[in-house]
Design an enzyme around this catalytic site. Sequence first.
Site, mmCIF file in Angstrom:
data_model
loop_
_atom_site.group_PDB
_atom_site.id
_atom_site.type_symbol
_atom_site.label_atom_id
_atom_site.label_comp_id
_atom_site.label_asym_id
_atom_site.label_seq_id
_atom_site.Cartn_x
_atom_site.Cartn_y
_atom_site.Cartn_z
ATOM 1 N N TRP A 176 0.858 -1.192 0.000
ATOM 2 C CA TRP A 176 0.000 0.000 0.000
ATOM 3 C C TRP A 176 0.889 1.236 0.000
ATOM 4 C CZ3 TRP A 176 -0.316 4.003 3.698
ATOM 5 C CH2 TRP A 176 -1.246 4.997 3.348
ATOM 6 N N GLU A 218 -3.091 -2.889 -2.545
ATOM 7 C CA GLU A 218 -4.239 -2.325 -1.827
ATOM 8 C C GLU A 218 -4.571 -0.925 -2.346
ATOM 9 O OE1 GLU A 218 -3.392 -1.825 2.355
ATOM 10 O OE2 GLU A 218 -5.404 -1.082 2.816
ATOM 11 N N LYS A 220 -6.979 2.675 -2.642
ATOM 12 C CA LYS A 220 -7.589 3.615 -1.705
ATOM 13 C C LYS A 220 -8.322 4.680 -2.504
ATOM 14 C CE LYS A 220 -6.429 6.067 2.529
ATOM 15 N NZ LYS A 220 -5.568 6.049 3.691
ATOM 16 N N ASP A 251 -9.561 -3.078 1.219
ATOM 17 C CA ASP A 251 -9.673 -2.548 2.575
ATOM 18 C C ASP A 251 -11.080 -1.956 2.669
ATOM 19 O OD1 ASP A 251 -9.699 -0.508 4.678
ATOM 20 O OD2 ASP A 251 -7.545 -0.868 4.866
ATOM 21 N N HIS A 254 -11.649 1.779 2.332
ATOM 22 C CA HIS A 254 -11.036 2.505 1.222
ATOM 23 C C HIS A 254 -11.956 2.737 0.039
ATOM 24 C CE1 HIS A 254 -6.579 1.742 2.481
ATOM 25 N NE2 HIS A 254 -7.322 2.278 3.435
ATOM 26 N N ASP A 286 -12.157 6.923 5.919
ATOM 27 C CA ASP A 286 -11.239 5.852 6.294
ATOM 28 C C ASP A 286 -10.634 6.113 7.676
ATOM 29 O OD1 ASP A 286 -9.443 3.693 6.051
ATOM 30 O OD2 ASP A 286 -7.898 4.994 5.223
ATOM 31 N N ASP A 318 -7.492 -4.299 10.009
ATOM 32 C CA ASP A 318 -6.724 -3.063 9.894
ATOM 33 C C ASP A 318 -7.478 -1.906 10.537
ATOM 34 O OD1 ASP A 318 -4.956 -1.074 9.229
ATOM 35 O OD2 ASP A 318 -5.417 -1.055 7.087
HETATM 36 C C1 RNT Z 1 -3.816 2.833 4.967
HETATM 37 C C2 RNT Z 1 -3.936 1.382 4.608
HETATM 38 C C3 RNT Z 1 -2.831 0.495 5.099
HETATM 39 C C4 RNT Z 1 -2.416 0.768 6.530
HETATM 40 C C5 RNT Z 1 -1.539 -0.295 7.159
HETATM 41 C C6 RNT Z 1 -0.828 0.209 8.350
HETATM 42 O O1 RNT Z 1 -4.913 3.560 4.587
HETATM 43 O O2 RNT Z 1 -5.161 0.892 5.023
HETATM 44 O O3 RNT Z 1 -3.185 -0.816 4.925
HETATM 45 O O4 RNT Z 1 -3.521 0.961 7.350
HETATM 46 O O5 RNT Z 1 -0.712 -0.823 6.225
HETATM 47 ZN ZN ZN Z 2 -5.438 -1.214 4.908
#
Ligand code: RNT
Ligand code: ZN
Length: 410
Positions: A176, A218, A220, A251, A254, A286, A318
């Site tokens: 990420w 990941e 966002k 996530d 996100h 978030d 998370d």
């Molecule tokens: C941040 C992401 C990421 C972090 C962690 C610490 O918006 O969600 O995954 O929260 O890697």
């Molecule tokens: Zn995350």
Amino acid sequence: MRKEVKQVYVSYGIDINKVLKDLAKTRISLHCWQLDDVKGFESNGDLTGGIQTTGNYPGRARNFKELTADLDKALSYIPGSKKINLHAIYQTGKIVSRDEVGPEQFKEWVAYAKQRGLGLDYNPTIFSHEMLKDGMSLSSPDKEVRDYWIKHCINGLKITEMFGKELGQKSLMNIWIPDGLKDSPADRLGPRLRLKDSLDQILNGYKYDKKVMDVSVESKVFGIGVESYTTGSNEFYLNYASSRKICCLLDTGHFHPTENVADKISSMFCFYDKLAFHVSRPVRWDSDHVLKLNDDLQDVADELVKCNGLNRSYIGLDYFDASINRVAAMVIGARNMEKALLKALLTPWDLLKKAQDSHDHTRVLALQEELKTLPWGEVWDEYLKRQGMVSDAKMYEEIKEYEEKVLLKR
Ligand code: RNT
Ligand code: ZN
């Protein structure tokens, strides 16, 4: 558990013993960063960008010893199969610069995990660092910046592979990045093409053993300070992961607040063998609040079970709340994940699907509502008992005691 409870579920075709076995087998990756407000062991400084925590609750873990003590305490209240999710900033021993962090810096964690039969997952840490120039890393216009983080991630592949090999449990490396722009971009394509190239360099930079590990990306939607543009958007990573045959990580914090993240799961499983998750709780945005057993969480658990996705998913948590007892936060969130999965496993999906496919939508509605009052709480208590764990009420009492004896003395 009363005999009647078992009978109730049998009448819907559900075998509680099988459900509890399936639940106990489902691996949840517990993020270590709830215990120290995502600070890590590199320095005692504050977070400097890309990620934020709020709150000043006393007792934060400040080093490996304190963090693993808190982790052990938390683990003793979390039923089921567990992994620990680590970040590069949790390196131990002599601290090295981020681009040098390799397997050597994670030997202590491997020993810790081995002793407890845990698996480990890994994340390169691409935030809170001076090599983030203007908030950009892998998509930066500066080659020097990109190369630094590419090296960090290639080393991460080696760490993750070691985790998988040493612990005999597949390990996930999740990437990420916080890259984005505050105001309307002059160029949207450039950073995305650079990110694509950086990721390709990482994946081609070390031939990792796919039998012992996976890589995920990941996405966002936005972050504080990068409100107008996020390089690693959902569309970017969906296409990237699919074309490179790696995993997408969803996530649940996100996406736009009105988007139903659970609804995405079945679409993803049409095209991906495996999925990865960061289960979180957004409040307006978030915000990474501790998981509550709310409808959003239940929907995600339901979809995972319905799609036969439990053993095709990396389920990671998370969230990070620095305003409450961190050990309790970890346990409450993890127990809620387990509760949601339990409720999903106790649901007669075959009956519901049959009703839908025979166009009996009234039956679907009636059944969905009827199921809500079934005595699943007693099954939860039974699960805790079989796992040798104390009740929710007792758990909090004991953690409060730990707070007084250990956390407040720090
Ligand atoms: C941040 C992401 C990421 C972090 C962690 C610490 O918006 O969600 O995954 O929260 O890697
Ligand atoms: Zn995350």
